[in-house]
Design a protein around this motif. Structure first.
Motif, PDB file in Angstrom:
ATOM      1  N   GLY A  51       0.794  -1.218   0.000  1.00 34.90           N
ATOM      2  CA  GLY A  51       0.000   0.000   0.000  1.00 34.90           C
ATOM      3  C   GLY A  51       0.828   1.271   0.000  1.00 34.90           C
ATOM      4  O   GLY A  51       0.294   2.366  -0.238  1.00 34.90           O
ATOM      5  N   PHE A  52       2.119   1.154   0.229  1.00 37.22           N
ATOM      6  CA  PHE A  52       2.993   2.320   0.218  1.00 37.22           C
ATOM      7  C   PHE A  52       3.617   2.508  -1.162  1.00 37.22           C
ATOM      8  O   PHE A  52       4.021   1.541  -1.816  1.00 37.22           O
ATOM      9  N   LYS A  53       3.705   3.746  -1.596  1.00 37.96           N
ATOM     10  CA  LYS A  53       4.284   4.043  -2.902  1.00 37.96           C
ATOM     11  C   LYS A  53       5.807   3.994  -2.874  1.00 37.96           C
ATOM     12  O   LYS A  53       6.440   3.768  -3.898  1.00 37.96           O
ATOM     13  N   GLU A  54       6.395   4.238  -1.693  1.00 37.04           N
ATOM     14  CA  GLU A  54       7.853   4.247  -1.579  1.00 37.04           C
ATOM     15  C   GLU A  54       8.267   3.435  -0.352  1.00 37.04           C
ATOM     16  O   GLU A  54       7.908   3.768   0.777  1.00 37.04           O
ATOM     17  N   VAL A  55       9.020   2.347  -0.586  1.00 33.85           N
ATOM     18  CA  VAL A  55       9.392   1.455   0.514  1.00 33.85           C
ATOM     19  C   VAL A  55      10.899   1.370   0.732  1.00 33.85           C
ATOM     20  O   VAL A  55      11.360   0.602   1.579  1.00 33.85           O
ATOM     21  N   THR A  56      11.671   2.126  -0.013  1.00 38.08           N
ATOM     22  CA  THR A  56      13.127   2.095   0.157  1.00 38.08           C
ATOM     23  C   THR A  56      13.691   3.450   0.581  1.00 38.08           C
ATOM     24  O   THR A  56      14.580   3.517   1.428  1.00 38.08           O
ATOM     25  N   THR A  57      13.196   4.531   0.011  1.00 32.63           N
ATOM     26  CA  THR A  57      13.686   5.872   0.323  1.00 32.63           C
ATOM     27  C   THR A  57      12.900   6.473   1.479  1.00 32.63           C
ATOM     28  O   THR A  57      11.677   6.336   1.549  1.00 32.63           O
ATOM     29  N   ALA A  58      13.595   7.147   2.376  1.00 32.42           N
ATOM     30  CA  ALA A  58      12.946   7.789   3.520  1.00 32.42           C
ATOM     31  C   ALA A  58      12.255   9.073   3.096  1.00 32.42           C
ATOM     32  O   ALA A  58      12.661   9.713   2.117  1.00 32.42           O
ATOM     33  N   CYS A  59      11.225   9.444   3.831  1.00 34.83           N
ATOM     34  CA  CYS A  59      10.516  10.690   3.544  1.00 34.83           C
ATOM     35  C   CYS A  59      11.407  11.890   3.826  1.00 34.83           C
ATOM     36  O   CYS A  59      11.410  12.866   3.076  1.00 34.83           O
ATOM     37  N   CYS A  60      12.189  11.810   4.900  1.00 31.60           N
ATOM     38  CA  CYS A  60      12.989  12.962   5.326  1.00 31.60           C
ATOM     39  C   CYS A  60      14.440  12.553   5.542  1.00 31.60           C
ATOM     40  O   CYS A  60      14.718  11.581   6.243  1.00 31.60           O
TER      41      CYS A  60
ATOM     42  N   SER B  12      18.707  13.002   3.670  1.00 31.66           N
ATOM     43  CA  SER B  12      19.566  13.515   2.604  1.00 31.66           C
ATOM     44  C   SER B  12      20.415  12.388   2.047  1.00 31.66           C
ATOM     45  O   SER B  12      20.558  11.337   2.659  1.00 31.66           O
ATOM     46  N   GLY B  13      20.959  12.600   0.867  1.00 34.03           N
ATOM     47  CA  GLY B  13      21.815  11.606   0.238  1.00 34.03           C
ATOM     48  C   GLY B  13      21.041  10.449  -0.362  1.00 34.03           C
ATOM     49  O   GLY B  13      19.821  10.511  -0.545  1.00 34.03           O
TER      50      GLY B  13
ATOM     51  N   GLY C 172      19.103   8.409   3.250  1.00 29.29           N
ATOM     52  CA  GLY C 172      19.590   7.618   4.370  1.00 29.29           C
ATOM     53  C   GLY C 172      20.945   8.007   4.890  1.00 29.29           C
ATOM     54  O   GLY C 172      21.506   7.322   5.753  1.00 29.29           O
ATOM     55  N   LYS C 173      21.490   9.112   4.410  1.00 31.10           N
ATOM     56  CA  LYS C 173      22.825   9.528   4.832  1.00 31.10           C
ATOM     57  C   LYS C 173      22.818  10.355   6.104  1.00 31.10           C
ATOM     58  O   LYS C 173      23.819  10.449   6.806  1.00 31.10           O
ATOM     59  N   SER C 174      21.694  10.990   6.404  1.00 30.69           N
ATOM     60  CA  SER C 174      21.599  11.794   7.616  1.00 30.69           C
ATOM     61  C   SER C 174      20.163  11.790   8.113  1.00 30.69           C
ATOM     62  O   SER C 174      19.250  11.348   7.407  1.00 30.69           O
ATOM     63  N   GLY C 175      19.979  12.301   9.322  1.00 33.01           N
ATOM     64  CA  GLY C 175      18.662  12.306   9.915  1.00 33.01           C
ATOM     65  C   GLY C 175      17.771  13.414   9.381  1.00 33.01           C
ATOM     66  O   GLY C 175      18.132  14.147   8.462  1.00 33.01           O
TER      67      GLY C 175
ATOM     68  N   THR D  37      16.787  16.638   9.669  1.00 29.28           N
ATOM     69  CA  THR D  37      17.178  17.932  10.221  1.00 29.28           C
ATOM     70  C   THR D  37      16.407  19.043   9.524  1.00 29.28           C
ATOM     71  O   THR D  37      15.740  18.810   8.504  1.00 29.28           O
ATOM     72  N   PRO D  38      16.481  20.288  10.034  1.00 25.58           N
ATOM     73  CA  PRO D  38      15.770  21.402   9.387  1.00 25.58           C
ATOM     74  C   PRO D  38      16.166  21.618   7.930  1.00 25.58           C
ATOM     75  O   PRO D  38      15.379  22.153   7.142  1.00 25.58           O
ATOM     76  N   ASN D  39      17.372  21.191   7.550  1.00 27.95           N
ATOM     77  CA  ASN D  39      17.842  21.383   6.176  1.00 27.95           C
ATOM     78  C   ASN D  39      17.671  20.143   5.304  1.00 27.95           C
ATOM     79  O   ASN D  39      18.130  20.124   4.160  1.00 27.95           O
ATOM     80  N   ALA D  40      17.004  19.127   5.822  1.00 26.16           N
ATOM     81  CA  ALA D  40      16.852  17.879   5.076  1.00 26.16           C
ATOM     82  C   ALA D  40      15.815  18.008   3.974  1.00 26.16           C
ATOM     83  O   ALA D  40      14.985  18.914   3.958  1.00 26.16           O
ATOM     84  N   THR D  41      15.868  17.054   3.037  1.00 26.12           N
ATOM     85  CA  THR D  41      14.853  16.944   1.986  1.00 26.12           C
ATOM     86  C   THR D  41      13.614  16.282   2.576  1.00 26.12           C
ATOM     87  O   THR D  41      13.710  15.254   3.250  1.00 26.12           O
ATOM     88  N   LEU D  42      12.450  16.870   2.317  1.00 32.65           N
ATOM     89  CA  LEU D  42      11.212  16.353   2.888  1.00 32.65           C
ATOM     90  C   LEU D  42      10.241  15.982   1.778  1.00 32.65           C
ATOM     91  O   LEU D  42      10.032  16.751   0.841  1.00 32.65           O
ATOM     92  N   CYS D  43       9.632  14.807   1.892  1.00 38.71           N
ATOM     93  CA  CYS D  43       8.671  14.362   0.886  1.00 38.71           C
ATOM     94  C   CYS D  43       7.373  15.156   0.995  1.00 38.71           C
ATOM     95  O   CYS D  43       7.098  15.791   2.013  1.00 38.71           O
ATOM     96  N   ASN D  44       6.554  15.079  -0.046  1.00 37.77           N
ATOM     97  CA  ASN D  44       5.288  15.815  -0.054  1.00 37.77           C
ATOM     98  C   ASN D  44       4.191  15.133   0.757  1.00 37.77           C
ATOM     99  O   ASN D  44       3.347  15.798   1.348  1.00 37.77           O
ATOM    100  N   ASN D  45       4.205  13.794   0.763  1.00 39.81           N
ATOM    101  CA  ASN D  45       3.163  13.051   1.475  1.00 39.81           C
ATOM    102  C   ASN D  45       3.789  11.887   2.232  1.00 39.81           C
ATOM    103  O   ASN D  45       4.057  10.830   1.658  1.00 39.81           O
ATOM    104  N   ARG D  46       4.012  12.089   3.493  1.00 41.48           N
ATOM    105  CA  ARG D  46       4.678  11.070   4.311  1.00 41.48           C
ATOM    106  C   ARG D  46       3.864   9.784   4.409  1.00 41.48           C
ATOM    107  O   ARG D  46       4.412   8.721   4.683  1.00 41.48           O
TER     108      ARG D  46
END
Length: 274
Positions: A200-209, A211-212, A216-219, A221-230
């Motif tokens: 049922g999930f569209k993305e099962v390998t990449t994290a919503c939030c 970098s890299g 999965g390279k960092s947690g 953080t305020p500067n991280a890449t964030l998905c549109n729909n978690r």
């Protein structure tokens, strides 16, 4: 279980005059970030051994205010939810990413032995109902995948998780068979990320939030890449599931079939239908 929110953290209620176990019977949360079965795991000051010690303080507190018989009655009907081991495996892997079979077996055996001793200590203190959640295939989290040249799961981490789960399951069943007072549930979280359950999930390998690679390279953080729909993501950050994932997992463990919890589900254990 009908509560508005999770049980309050132990340190938030430790010094209050009325024990939270009796104020609406909402329980206490002894968990700690970075915690593990081993005292040396992570940077937490509250590993599992310390959590058991803190529960011992609560148990003595209760017994001092009411009769020991009444305290034992409440504790024997309480559900003790235990979910640990993943941090220990990551710590071991960080020290030795290519362990031999003998090294893996020795490490897992040590973890299982300590885990079992902690459960025995809880039993002595009055615990009778144990819900043990296994370690998921942590080698497939975004962080381990980001370290693999091909972006695949890290097999060593998953093998260690399987070994620990089997060892704990066998040990817990041994305890259960030796005393009818033990009521044990094996919550098979492995099923959630290795079968069609996550379709049922569209993305099962990449994290919503993050970098890299695979985020999965960092947690987160305020500067991280964030998905549109978690809610479309299995993973929230480099290691942890999203709220949507946790909600489905909780529902499966609580009300689900033997595929997710055995020999009964959490609801049956809570309702004493065992």
């Amino acid at each position: 279980m009908g509560f508005r929110r999770s049980p309050p953290p132990y340190l938030a209620v430790a010094n209050k005059t009325s024990n939270p176990l009796f104020r609406g019977l909402q329980g206490v949360n002894f968990a700690s970030a970075g915690s593990g079965i081993l005292d040396s795991t992570g940077q937490s000051i509250i590993p599992m051994s310390k959590q058991v010690e803190q529960f011992a303080i609560v148990q003595r507190n209760i017994s001092s205010r009411i009769s020991k018989q009444a305290a034992d009655s409440v504790l024997s009907r309480s559900l003790f939810l235990i979910s640990t081991g993943g941090n220990d495996i990551f710590a071991f892997f960080s020290r030795n990413s290519t362990p031999s079979a003998a090294e893996m077996q020795q490490f897992v055996s040590n973890l299982v032995s300590l885990y079992t001793n902690h459960v025995k200590d809880l039993y002595v203190l009055g615990a009778r109902k144990f819900a043990v959640i296994d370690v998921p295939p942590i080698g497939c989290c975004p962080y381990p995948r980001s370290m693999h040249p091909l972006g695949a799961c890290i097999d060593v981490l998953n093998e260690l998780a399987r070994g620990l789960n089997k060892g704990v399951k066998d040990a817990m069943h041994g305890l259960s068979s030796s005393s009818e007072a033990y009521l044990l549930i094996d919550a098979k979280v492995q099923s959630f990320t290795t079968q069609n359950w996550c379709a049922g999930f569209k993305e099962v390998t990449t994290a919503c939030c993050g970098s890299g690679k695979f985020n999965g390279k960092s947690g987160c953080t305020p500067n991280a890449t964030l998905c549109n729909n978690r809610h479309d993501y299995l993973f929230w950050d480099l290691l942890h599931p999203t709220h949507a994932t946790s909600k489905l997992a909780a529902a499966a463990i609580y009300n689900g079939t033997l595929r997710f919890a055995a020999p009964v589900n959490f609801r049956q254990l809570v309702d004493d239908h065992y």
